[in-house]
Motif scaffolding. Sequence first.
Motif, PDB file in Angstrom:
ATOM      1  N   VAL A  75       0.851  -1.194   0.000  1.00 26.31           N
ATOM      2  CA  VAL A  75       0.000   0.000   0.000  1.00 26.31           C
ATOM      3  C   VAL A  75       0.881   1.237   0.000  1.00 26.31           C
ATOM      4  N   CYS A  89       0.863   5.380   0.509  1.00 31.07           N
ATOM      5  CA  CYS A  89       0.085   6.504   1.017  1.00 31.07           C
ATOM      6  C   CYS A  89       0.881   7.754   0.672  1.00 31.07           C
ATOM      7  N   GLU A 105       7.221   5.621   6.238  1.00 32.10           N
ATOM      8  CA  GLU A 105       7.423   6.966   5.724  1.00 32.10           C
ATOM      9  C   GLU A 105       8.858   7.210   5.308  1.00 32.10           C
ATOM     10  N   TYR A 106       9.761   6.328   5.739  1.00 32.69           N
ATOM     11  CA  TYR A 106      11.166   6.574   5.458  1.00 32.69           C
ATOM     12  C   TYR A 106      11.635   5.791   4.232  1.00 32.69           C
ATOM     13  N   GLU A 124      10.510  10.159  -3.021  1.00 31.62           N
ATOM     14  CA  GLU A 124       9.888  11.483  -3.099  1.00 31.62           C
ATOM     15  C   GLU A 124       9.949  11.983  -4.525  1.00 31.62           C
ATOM     16  N   SER A 165       5.603  12.651  -1.054  1.00 32.89           N
ATOM     17  CA  SER A 165       6.489  11.697  -0.404  1.00 32.89           C
ATOM     18  C   SER A 165       5.664  10.437  -0.194  1.00 32.89           C
ATOM     19  N   ILE A 166       6.205   9.309  -0.559  1.00 34.70           N
ATOM     20  CA  ILE A 166       5.392   8.100  -0.503  1.00 34.70           C
ATOM     21  C   ILE A 166       5.687   7.296   0.758  1.00 34.70           C
ATOM     22  N   LYS A 167       4.623   6.915   1.425  1.00 38.52           N
ATOM     23  CA  LYS A 167       4.744   6.048   2.602  1.00 38.52           C
ATOM     24  C   LYS A 167       4.325   4.657   2.139  1.00 38.52           C
ATOM     25  N   LEU A 168       5.235   3.730   2.325  1.00 41.85           N
ATOM     26  CA  LEU A 168       5.003   2.379   1.817  1.00 41.85           C
ATOM     27  C   LEU A 168       4.722   1.436   2.986  1.00 41.85           C
ATOM     28  N   ILE A 169       3.622   0.711   2.900  1.00 43.92           N
ATOM     29  CA  ILE A 169       3.366  -0.300   3.935  1.00 43.92           C
ATOM     30  C   ILE A 169       3.115  -1.607   3.195  1.00 43.92           C
ATOM     31  N   LEU A 188       7.732   5.878  11.050  1.00 45.77           N
ATOM     32  CA  LEU A 188       7.742   7.256  11.539  1.00 45.77           C
ATOM     33  C   LEU A 188       7.242   7.366  12.969  1.00 45.77           C
ATOM     34  N   TYR A 189       6.110   6.702  13.243  1.00 44.24           N
ATOM     35  CA  TYR A 189       5.578   6.774  14.601  1.00 44.24           C
ATOM     36  C   TYR A 189       6.597   6.197  15.570  1.00 44.24           C
ATOM     37  N   ASP A 227       9.856   6.190  15.250  1.00 42.28           N
ATOM     38  CA  ASP A 227      10.934   7.146  15.430  1.00 42.28           C
ATOM     39  C   ASP A 227      10.552   8.160  16.496  1.00 42.28           C
TER      40      ASP A 227
END
Lengths: 372, 363
Positions: free
Chosen positions: A165, A167, B149-150, B154, B164-168, B251-252, B254
């Motif tokens: 995913v 975001c 988030e890291y 970008e 900026s892309i947050k990948l999960i 991010l959280y 960190d």
Amino acid sequence: MSIRSVRSLSRALKPGLDARHIRPPPARYGGRHTVTLIPGDGIGPELVSHVSELFRFCCVPVDFEVVAVDSTMDSEDDINNAIMAIRRNGVALKGNIETNHNLPPSFKSRNNLLRTTLDLYANVMHCRSVPGVRTRHKNIDIMIIRENTEGEYSSLEHENVPGVVECLKIITRTKSLRIADFAFRTAREKGRSRVTAVHKANIMKLADGLFLECCKEVASGYPEINFDSMIVDNTTMQLVSRPQQFDVMVMPNLYGNVVSNVCAGLVGGPGLVPGANFGEDYAVFETGTRNTGKSIANRNTANPTAMLLASCLLLDHLKLHAYASMIRRAILSTVTETGLHTADLGGRGSTSEVVQSIMNAIQSTGPLTLKT
Amino acid sequence: MSSNVWRSMLSPVIRAVKRSSSSFSRGIQTVTLIPGDGIGPEISCAVMKIFEAAKAPIAWEERNVTAIKGPGGKWMIPPDAKESMDRNKIGLKGPLKTPIAAGHPSMNLLLRKTFDLYANVRPCVSIEGYKTPYTDVNLVTIRENTEGEYSGIEHVIVDGVVQSIKLITEDASRRIAEYAFEYARNNQRNSVTAVHKANIMRMSDGLFLRKCREVAENFKDIKFTEMYLDTVCLNMVQDPTQFDVLVMPNLYGDILSDLCAGLIGGLGVTPSGNIGANGVAIFESVHGTAPDIAGLDMANPTALLLSAVMMLRHMGLHAHGQKIQTACFDTIRDKKVLTKDLGGNSKCSEFTAEICRRVQDLE
């Protein structure tokens, strides 16, 4: 280019406007303002009813237009009605609307929808130590200005490959300049000396880098205010060890969420701090940490201080300063009296006892009350 | 018939002996030591001295990890460092300088990518004797270290708009959740809390949360709760005792791990460990290189020492770890010999000598 963009921005916001550059809505119907009231969920309805009760008691020339928003409904009609009501009246007081995070992504957070549709770009939270409330740190006076519409809260997500995913976090130059300008203007008007930008530009070099650059540009137009920046993880560490070093802080959306909750916790909890959301044309006031408080709903134990102080901010916005100061004085005198603390402050008082005590305090100080 | 029974009874025992024998082969375990920059060499030296005084069965192999440009133009860590780490599997690292514009990425990032260090574990326990406004803190933050988030992805969409892309991903979320629950089980912790912001980031944090819930099903003995990031922050500064193990995306993690470090006294006293795939584990001190006090014998080795204790525990050498930790905490509690940042005015060498003395007394 940088100085020009700052100047054009300040020209667009014409001089002669008040502190927050928001034109307050004109009083209608014989000097009485109409304000949209959104009860929300959890403790929201009881708290806003106390606000109406208090306003009626103090003969405040404000009429509330209540718009209920049902967070369980699939359609967005409710929230659109609320938005229309706010556009009509220009000002609102709201409780937090619950978001069930187990619902699919098509169901957007109602609070977020409200903020982005009305372009309430600045969230302001002023955290101040309250005498009489026992906290680990004293003498805190931090003003947090948080970008409210973009950043991580853009709600742009997609799943290109199953199991992966993405975001998107969006940072734009216009919005960053706008929030930085808001922060510096507010700092100047309130006589604050330092603005700290909170970021993570060492990792998110382009996104937070752009935000930081915009803050620096705007800072150059306010030479009397010191500007510095701090990385967000260091900021939280400094906040729990030495929060007195901070003055005004400006930051993008998610860091704002974290920092404002940390600061609220430092001064005594979610029950004490009001929050305000400002846009070009509208203003919405609510509790600072936006808690729904489902677990303590309808038990008469919620702390009404945050919502009542938010209503004072509302009155200040409507230029009803006399009423605002009167109510604020009464609230602060009640909160310093530890015997009446609600459960979140470690006491055993109830919401109605606190409100009653505030009303008594007002009655003893001023003539402007309803004879009961 | 009986021989089969004996064999089936003996096989788990043999397996356990085989597992532990790898760490006790020849009695001494070799660990890769990366002294780092700034105060790194001094504090690494202090830790080596204390380990010697405690007679810990550790042999140190010092390596340097300054980035070099490999074939193909990609930045990488020196091959001898990589080979040493792959062989020893356990490493202890001092603070590394992250140059702002040197062209190569941060060294920590490079190490993370090279060894796939997916979990960052930071136990935060209040240190008796080092007073902070928060007492009785006893929690562990477990942070996903590779994506989120890291991810570093970008783009500039148009001039003035950056994304900026947050990948999960499912795999990474499952892996970190499994590690968190296993850690909780192995360290006798009662509950694991997943920290998220799924009300706003429905898909990404929703996926993370779903994976945590799935893994929680296999660990019914551990209590699993989920909490919003802002609620955690709010409650953390009011009452940190309500938290036990926290698991969260990058991010959280960190922000929260540094917040918790602040609760117990800062990065100068916080240990940290990075767990990787293939059994690699690098323990490190997370403070900076402090170039202003480098070489002046003023540094505080506590963070690196506590990380080394974490390393001993990870390797199963609990007795030695406990001895060193007790000596360290006793020294701090006594307040007679403390470095400047802890409120005293002793030198690093004096502080180290005091701990060595206590360790030897505890024999």
